[in-house]
Design a protein around this motif. Structure first.
Motif, PDB file in Angstrom:
ATOM      1  N   ASN A 244      66.136 -35.083  56.856  1.00  0.00           N
ATOM      2  CA  ASN A 244      66.942 -34.070  56.179  1.00  0.00           C
ATOM      3  C   ASN A 244      68.230 -34.713  55.721  1.00  0.00           C
ATOM      4  N   ASP A 245      68.524 -34.634  54.448  1.00  0.00           N
ATOM      5  CA  ASP A 245      69.774 -35.190  53.927  1.00  0.00           C
ATOM      6  C   ASP A 245      70.075 -36.589  54.462  1.00  0.00           C
ATOM      7  N   GLU A 246      69.064 -37.424  54.351  1.00  0.00           N
ATOM      8  CA  GLU A 246      69.188 -38.843  54.703  1.00  0.00           C
ATOM      9  C   GLU A 246      69.516 -39.107  56.172  1.00  0.00           C
ATOM     10  N   THR A 247      69.009 -38.217  57.025  1.00  0.00           N
ATOM     11  CA  THR A 247      69.094 -38.416  58.478  1.00  0.00           C
ATOM     12  C   THR A 247      67.720 -38.047  59.035  1.00  0.00           C
ATOM     13  N   ALA A 248      67.279 -38.772  60.067  1.00  0.00           N
ATOM     14  CA  ALA A 248      65.949 -38.514  60.617  1.00  0.00           C
ATOM     15  C   ALA A 248      66.049 -37.796  61.967  1.00  0.00           C
TER      16      ALA A 248
ATOM     17  N   LEU B 197      68.462 -36.100  66.904  1.00  0.00           N
ATOM     18  CA  LEU B 197      68.880 -37.104  65.919  1.00  0.00           C
ATOM     19  C   LEU B 197      68.341 -38.472  66.317  1.00  0.00           C
ATOM     20  N   ILE B 198      67.575 -39.099  65.387  1.00  0.00           N
ATOM     21  CA  ILE B 198      66.945 -40.379  65.756  1.00  0.00           C
ATOM     22  C   ILE B 198      67.214 -41.519  64.767  1.00  0.00           C
ATOM     23  N   GLY B 199      67.920 -41.279  63.670  1.00  0.00           N
ATOM     24  CA  GLY B 199      68.185 -42.407  62.784  1.00  0.00           C
ATOM     25  C   GLY B 199      68.891 -42.007  61.501  1.00  0.00           C
ATOM     26  N   SER B 200      69.479 -42.995  60.826  1.00  0.00           N
ATOM     27  CA  SER B 200      70.238 -42.686  59.594  1.00  0.00           C
ATOM     28  C   SER B 200      70.250 -43.816  58.563  1.00  0.00           C
ATOM     29  N   ARG B 201      69.571 -44.944  58.860  1.00  0.00           N
ATOM     30  CA  ARG B 201      69.602 -46.039  57.870  1.00  0.00           C
ATOM     31  C   ARG B 201      68.349 -46.026  57.003  1.00  0.00           C
ATOM     32  N   PRO B 202      68.538 -46.033  55.676  1.00  0.00           N
ATOM     33  CA  PRO B 202      67.363 -46.007  54.788  1.00  0.00           C
ATOM     34  C   PRO B 202      66.627 -47.346  54.737  1.00  0.00           C
ATOM     35  N   PHE B 203      65.337 -47.261  54.480  1.00  0.00           N
ATOM     36  CA  PHE B 203      64.520 -48.451  54.194  1.00  0.00           C
ATOM     37  C   PHE B 203      65.010 -49.041  52.870  1.00  0.00           C
ATOM     38  N   ARG B 204      65.171 -50.364  52.773  1.00  0.00           N
ATOM     39  CA  ARG B 204      65.719 -50.985  51.553  1.00  0.00           C
ATOM     40  C   ARG B 204      64.656 -51.069  50.464  1.00  0.00           C
ATOM     41  N   ASP B 205      64.567 -50.008  49.688  1.00  0.00           N
ATOM     42  CA  ASP B 205      63.611 -49.971  48.580  1.00  0.00           C
ATOM     43  C   ASP B 205      63.975 -48.782  47.723  1.00  0.00           C
ATOM     44  N   ASP B 206      63.949 -48.953  46.391  1.00  0.00           N
ATOM     45  CA  ASP B 206      64.324 -47.843  45.521  1.00  0.00           C
ATOM     46  C   ASP B 206      63.130 -47.020  45.097  1.00  0.00           C
ATOM     47  N   ASP B 207      61.960 -47.469  45.500  1.00  0.00           N
ATOM     48  CA  ASP B 207      60.731 -46.895  44.988  1.00  0.00           C
ATOM     49  C   ASP B 207      60.309 -45.605  45.683  1.00  0.00           C
TER      50      ASP B 207
ATOM     51  N   GLU C 146      62.546 -40.295  51.016  1.00  0.00           N
ATOM     52  CA  GLU C 146      62.600 -40.226  52.491  1.00  0.00           C
ATOM     53  C   GLU C 146      62.630 -41.627  53.109  1.00  0.00           C
ATOM     54  N   LYS C 147      63.605 -42.394  52.693  1.00  0.00           N
ATOM     55  CA  LYS C 147      63.686 -43.800  53.135  1.00  0.00           C
ATOM     56  C   LYS C 147      64.088 -43.926  54.602  1.00  0.00           C
ATOM     57  N   VAL C 148      64.858 -42.961  55.106  1.00  0.00           N
ATOM     58  CA  VAL C 148      65.287 -43.039  56.512  1.00  0.00           C
ATOM     59  C   VAL C 148      64.084 -42.816  57.418  1.00  0.00           C
ATOM     60  N   LYS C 149      63.284 -41.820  57.066  1.00  0.00           N
ATOM     61  CA  LYS C 149      62.066 -41.542  57.824  1.00  0.00           C
ATOM     62  C   LYS C 149      61.132 -42.749  57.781  1.00  0.00           C
TER      63      LYS C 149
END
Ligand code: MN
Ligand code: MN
Length: 468
Positions: A127-131, A208-218, A221-224
């Motif tokens: 949700n809103d870039e937090t997992a 709350l279990i995480g907040s850093r996005p996966f490094r990819d623009d493609d 839901e990059k944090v998940k």
């Protein structure tokens, strides 16, 4: 010189109940043993936070003490020690006594599940870039107490191929922990108008279990994705594997001494691991073969009503006793009808900050020893097995004969609340059953408090009963 007591004083001592703190009724030598015993209890509490871990602890300790897996129709004699694990979440130990089992067995029962936050079957979301993990709480909790405390995650995940992986994260100092968030007071004006049961609602207990996005623009839901990638690396799981998992979120808090005098212990899950540990160690510490066969059952699912095949409303204890009886060519129902049980569960300790919920003459106090409760239930004793005067009399004498400091305790004022234990389910098997246990402050909170003396006296009560 001690002042000579008046005749009235002597008569009063003879006829009336004298209240005296248990510490003042316990020798210094026994207090030393008490403090030593509680050091081991604290390390147990840090090792066995959930029922599976408590079963593993019990099994390992049993094997070390010479217990062998129980098998149907095995040949057994006095002095033999057997155990049976029910689906990794409940365990029964038996020490075969000198008397034939047809004379009945002595059972000590306690539960090893505690209130907590269980993960839902589809727990993971962003949700809103937090997992987060979605949860469904287990047992009776005050939900607001579970926000903003460090949480660990324990349990098991069964993967698509049928293999399983164990999870225990958040206990080691170097582990990360997790957290349910809550609003800042500055913006809680509306929230604080909610009733206390809804200050944090069930669907707001999101971890709350995480907040850093996966490094990819493609991808979205990059944090998940980043969390799933880490979980795949560590446990070899994919998101669908959560469907067949049992993941339990519990406070990431260690058992600690409480008070300048170190007289108490704070820990997660005293209810009811304090009775489980005291019953288990009392059995394992039995030096001589007991007269009666001694049985300890550590059960699951008490906090949700004892239903299910690992709870005591199921038949697993009954079947075990029947199978045990068959090993001696006896029938199970005769054994049960002559058996006795200390159903061990914690009781509410009197809290001087909230004196109005109990009736003082019948409440349990910390440092007054193990609580012996004739009946539980609520609203007209509904749901209780209510031990007979004869059985209470027998247990009372047993405690007194063995210098066990004990007290009575009723859970709260009449019609104010109440609660049940597994006692009724064991009594329903035609077993003489009574509730005993340790008084607890802040029961069902993430951090519960017991007094060391009461823990030790509960252990002594089990030693007296199981080694009889
Ligand atoms: Mn309990
Ligand atoms: Mn409970």
């Amino acid at each position: 010189m001690e002042k000579e007591k008046s005749a009235a004083k002597l008569l009063q001592e003879k006829l009336c109940v004298q209240r005296k703190n248990g510490v003042l009724r316990t020798s210094e030598e026994d207090m030393k043993l008490c403090d030593e015993y509680c050091e081991n209890y604290k390390s147990f509490m840090d090792t066995a936070k959930i029922e599976r871990e408590a079963v593993e602890f019990a099994e390992a300790a049993a094997v070390k003490a010479g217990y062998k897996p129980f098998e149907k129709n095995m040949s057994l004699k006095a002095g033999d020690k057997v155990y049976y694990v029910n689906r990794k979440k409940a365990v029964i130990l038996a020490y075969i006594g000198k008397e034939p089992v047809s004379e009945g067995v002595h059972i000590a029962a306690a539960h090893i599940d505690s209130p907590r936050l269980d993960l839902k079957q589809n727990p993971l979301y962003e949700n809103d870039e937090t997992a987060y993990f979605k949860t469904h709480y287990y047992g009776g909790i005050k939900k607001y107490q579970w926000g903003t405390i460090p949480l660990a995650l324990h349990g098991v995940i069964v993967k698509a191929d049928g293999t399983s992986v164990r999870v225990s994260i958040g206990e080691d100092e170097s582990d990360p922990v997790f957290c349910v968030t809550d609003l800042l007071p500055h913006l809680a004006q509306e929230q604080m108008k909610r009733s206390a049961g809804e200050i944090l609602k069930g669907e707001e207990l999101n971890i709350l279990i995480g907040s850093r996005p996966f490094r990819d623009d493609d991808v979205s839901e990059k944090v998940k994705l980043n969390i799933m990638s880490l979980l795949n690396e560590k446990y070899g799981i994919t998101e669908s594997d959560f469907v067949s998992a049992e993941l339990e979120s519990v406070p990431a808090l260690k058992a600690r001494d409480i008070g300048f005098d170190r007289s108490m212990i704070g820990a997660y899950g005293h209810d009811d691991k304090v009775c489980a540990y005291t019953a288990l160690t009392a059995l394992l510490d039995c030096k001589e073969i007991p007269q009666k066969t001694a049985v300890v059952v550590l059960t699951d699912k008490e906090e949700t009503g004892s239903d299910g095949n690992t709870g005591l409303r199921s038949s697993y204890l009954k079947y075990f006793i029947h199978d045990l009886a068959e090993c001696f060519g006896m029938d199970g129902r005769t054994v049960l009808s002559r058996s006795e049980c200390l159903s061990a569960d914690v009781n509410a300790a009197f809290d001087p900050t909230f004196p109005d919920v109990v009736e003082r003459r019948n409440a349990a106090f910390i440092n007054y020893g193990v609580v012996v409760t004739k009946f539980t239930g609520s609203r007209g004793k509904s749901g209780t097995s209510d031990a007979s005067a004869e059985f209470v009399g027998r247990v009372r004498k047993l405690m007194d004969d063995n210098n066990v400091v004990w007290q009575t305790g009723e859970l709260g004022k009449v019609d104010l609340g109440g609660g049940g234990t597994v006692a009724a389910y064991i009594a329903n098997l035609n077993v003489d059953t009574i509730d005993v246990g340790v008084p607890v402050l802040c029961m069902h909170a993430p951090y519960e408090i017991v007094s060391k003396l009461d823990v030790y006296m509960t252990y002594k009560a089990f030693v007296s009963f199981l080694s009889e």
